[in-house]
Design a protein around this motif. Sequence first.
Motif, PDB file in Angstrom:
ATOM      1  N   PRO A 150     -19.048 110.864  79.322  1.00 29.35           N
ATOM      2  CA  PRO A 150     -17.970 110.757  78.340  1.00 29.35           C
ATOM      3  C   PRO A 150     -17.994 111.699  77.214  1.00 29.35           C
ATOM      4  N   VAL A 151     -16.895 112.195  76.659  1.00 27.51           N
ATOM      5  CA  VAL A 151     -16.582 113.065  75.727  1.00 27.51           C
ATOM      6  C   VAL A 151     -15.370 112.480  74.744  1.00 27.51           C
ATOM      7  N   SER A 152     -15.331 113.218  73.665  1.00 27.18           N
ATOM      8  CA  SER A 152     -14.173 112.969  72.906  1.00 27.18           C
ATOM      9  C   SER A 152     -12.925 113.613  73.190  1.00 27.18           C
ATOM     10  N   ARG A 153     -11.734 113.264  72.886  1.00 21.14           N
ATOM     11  CA  ARG A 153     -10.727 114.010  73.077  1.00 21.14           C
ATOM     12  C   ARG A 153     -10.616 115.378  72.023  1.00 21.14           C
ATOM     13  N   ALA A 154     -11.293 115.110  71.127  1.00 22.09           N
ATOM     14  CA  ALA A 154     -11.265 116.412  70.180  1.00 22.09           C
ATOM     15  C   ALA A 154     -12.342 117.456  71.067  1.00 22.09           C
ATOM     16  N   PHE A 155     -13.430 117.282  71.684  1.00 16.55           N
ATOM     17  CA  PHE A 155     -13.902 118.067  72.480  1.00 16.55           C
ATOM     18  C   PHE A 155     -12.977 118.551  73.260  1.00 16.55           C
ATOM     19  N   LEU A 156     -12.552 117.841  74.187  1.00 19.88           N
ATOM     20  CA  LEU A 156     -11.566 118.484  75.136  1.00 19.88           C
ATOM     21  C   LEU A 156     -10.526 119.283  74.622  1.00 19.88           C
ATOM     22  N   GLU A 157     -10.105 118.863  73.487  1.00 14.70           N
ATOM     23  CA  GLU A 157      -8.900 119.635  72.837  1.00 14.70           C
ATOM     24  C   GLU A 157      -9.647 121.059  72.356  1.00 14.70           C
ATOM     25  N   GLN A 158     -11.069 121.198  72.123  1.00 12.23           N
ATOM     26  CA  GLN A 158     -11.373 122.451  71.635  1.00 12.23           C
ATOM     27  C   GLN A 158     -11.710 123.368  72.750  1.00 12.23           C
ATOM     28  N   LEU A 159     -11.793 122.845  73.832  1.00 13.13           N
ATOM     29  CA  LEU A 159     -11.772 123.871  75.305  1.00 13.13           C
ATOM     30  C   LEU A 159     -10.303 124.316  75.283  1.00 13.13           C
ATOM     31  N   TYR A 170      -8.562 110.910  80.768  1.00  8.37           N
ATOM     32  CA  TYR A 170      -8.882 109.690  80.042  1.00  8.37           C
ATOM     33  C   TYR A 170      -8.837 108.385  81.189  1.00  8.37           C
ATOM     34  N   ILE A 171      -9.843 107.937  81.462  1.00  5.02           N
ATOM     35  CA  ILE A 171     -10.038 106.835  82.538  1.00  5.02           C
ATOM     36  C   ILE A 171     -10.583 105.627  81.853  1.00  5.02           C
ATOM     37  N   GLU A 172     -10.140 104.647  82.318  1.00  4.11           N
ATOM     38  CA  GLU A 172     -10.376 103.276  81.635  1.00  4.11           C
ATOM     39  C   GLU A 172     -10.811 103.021  80.231  1.00  4.11           C
ATOM     40  N   GLY A 173     -10.136 103.912  79.412  1.00  8.57           N
ATOM     41  CA  GLY A 173     -10.561 103.938  77.877  1.00  8.57           C
ATOM     42  C   GLY A 173     -11.277 105.030  77.590  1.00  8.57           C
ATOM     43  N   THR A 174     -11.834 105.906  78.294  1.00  8.01           N
ATOM     44  CA  THR A 174     -12.976 106.830  77.975  1.00  8.01           C
ATOM     45  C   THR A 174     -12.553 108.161  78.505  1.00  8.01           C
ATOM     46  N   TYR A 175     -12.769 109.388  77.343  1.00  5.07           N
ATOM     47  CA  TYR A 175     -12.554 110.608  77.929  1.00  5.07           C
ATOM     48  C   TYR A 175     -13.717 111.079  78.588  1.00  5.07           C
ATOM     49  N   TYR A 176     -13.718 112.168  79.638  1.00  5.33           N
ATOM     50  CA  TYR A 176     -14.857 112.403  80.288  1.00  5.33           C
ATOM     51  C   TYR A 176     -14.705 113.942  80.545  1.00  5.33           C
ATOM     52  N   HIS A 177     -15.807 114.700  80.776  1.00  7.95           N
ATOM     53  CA  HIS A 177     -16.016 116.360  80.949  1.00  7.95           C
ATOM     54  C   HIS A 177     -15.139 116.409  82.156  1.00  7.95           C
ATOM     55  N   PRO A 178     -14.525 117.365  82.376  1.00  8.06           N
ATOM     56  CA  PRO A 178     -13.748 117.620  83.217  1.00  8.06           C
ATOM     57  C   PRO A 178     -14.450 118.622  84.536  1.00  8.06           C
ATOM     58  N   PHE A 220     -25.242 123.695  91.528  1.00  5.97           N
ATOM     59  CA  PHE A 220     -26.675 123.022  90.973  1.00  5.97           C
ATOM     60  C   PHE A 220     -26.360 122.650  89.583  1.00  5.97           C
ATOM     61  N   PHE A 221     -26.000 123.505  88.719  1.00  4.80           N
ATOM     62  CA  PHE A 221     -25.985 123.092  87.180  1.00  4.80           C
ATOM     63  C   PHE A 221     -24.762 122.192  87.008  1.00  4.80           C
ATOM     64  N   ILE A 222     -23.778 122.481  87.753  1.00  3.11           N
ATOM     65  CA  ILE A 222     -22.492 121.456  87.351  1.00  3.11           C
ATOM     66  C   ILE A 222     -22.766 120.208  87.940  1.00  3.11           C
ATOM     67  N   GLU A 223     -23.478 119.885  88.878  1.00  2.00           N
ATOM     68  CA  GLU A 223     -23.759 118.818  89.393  1.00  2.00           C
ATOM     69  C   GLU A 223     -24.741 117.790  88.414  1.00  2.00           C
ATOM     70  N   GLY A 224     -25.390 118.632  87.783  1.00  2.10           N
ATOM     71  CA  GLY A 224     -26.146 117.721  86.820  1.00  2.10           C
ATOM     72  C   GLY A 224     -25.395 117.145  85.678  1.00  2.10           C
ATOM     73  N   MET A 225     -24.129 117.439  85.543  1.00  2.00           N
ATOM     74  CA  MET A 225     -23.362 117.002  84.298  1.00  2.00           C
ATOM     75  C   MET A 225     -22.319 116.043  84.873  1.00  2.00           C
ATOM     76  N   ARG A 226     -22.328 115.711  86.140  1.00  2.00           N
ATOM     77  CA  ARG A 226     -21.540 114.598  86.903  1.00  2.00           C
ATOM     78  C   ARG A 226     -22.144 113.329  86.710  1.00  2.00           C
ATOM     79  N   THR A 227     -21.211 112.224  86.866  1.00  2.00           N
ATOM     80  CA  THR A 227     -21.679 110.869  86.662  1.00  2.00           C
ATOM     81  C   THR A 227     -21.475 110.266  88.162  1.00  2.00           C
ATOM     82  N   ASP A 228     -20.992 110.797  88.827  1.00  2.39           N
ATOM     83  CA  ASP A 228     -20.995 110.220  90.431  1.00  2.39           C
ATOM     84  C   ASP A 228     -21.551 110.833  91.549  1.00  2.39           C
ATOM     85  N   SER A 229     -22.500 111.468  91.093  1.00  2.37           N
ATOM     86  CA  SER A 229     -23.394 112.279  92.245  1.00  2.37           C
ATOM     87  C   SER A 229     -23.905 111.295  93.408  1.00  2.37           C
TER      88      SER A 229
END
Length: 274
Positions: A150-159, A170-178, A220-229
Amino acid sequence: MDRTIEPINRVLISFGPINLYWYGAIIIGGALLGLWLAMNESERRNLPKDIFADLVLFALPISVIFARIYYVIFQWEYYAKHPLEIMSIWKGGLAMHGVLTGAILTIIVFARVKGISFWKLTDILAPSLILGQAIGRWGNFVNQEAHGGPVSRAFLEQLYLPDFIINQMYIEGTYYHPTFLYESIWNFAGFFVLMSLRRVNLRQGELFLTYIIYYSFGRFFIEGMRTDSLMLTEHLRIAQVMSVVLILASILFIWLRRKKGYADIRYLDNTMSE
């Protein structure tokens, strides 16, 4: 502030009771673009132009089957209780390492039957494979999967992401790392790297092995950020373990093939003049 954000409809188009899903359309689109690229390159490598069309007829369905089997095996606790969903691939759940396993096994058999070097085929295919992966990740985007924590919308907008990406994260009320996007960008960059390396005239097999190393390093590095591994143990992510194994195996292959004299042929040897 509460937001009401409707996700993208997973159905691209319906024909009566039959639905064509974005996920499948994107995967097939990436595969067809990769096929077109390989077919164009095959002529320059003195191979029949239709050799890769023949290969894809076998490799694509076999790779999808392996990708699904791979995913289901490591999610068996769920699918044992919901066996009817094993075939529901339009919902997602195709493991990339399963795709690679199925594709490589198919190419090994195909190369032997056709009397063509496995390494020559895979060198030509390497840019197509990573391009297909880069495009295919957008199927995960539509399905709202392969995301990070999870991240904030502001974080995603900064990207400086466009709203359609931010809203889909925005999934079930929460923003997530893309993380699907991070991997897609990594793979698109890898495509241009591999296309450039074609002109370097690497030893035969090393373009494909470079693809394996490059993709695995980023995964390897991107997988470490995922929540559905998919997990091997409570703390070991299967994709990260596979990435390390593939990197080490590829480096070993490069060293052994050079030492044994199996890599004396170059990628551009016997190229048709342009």
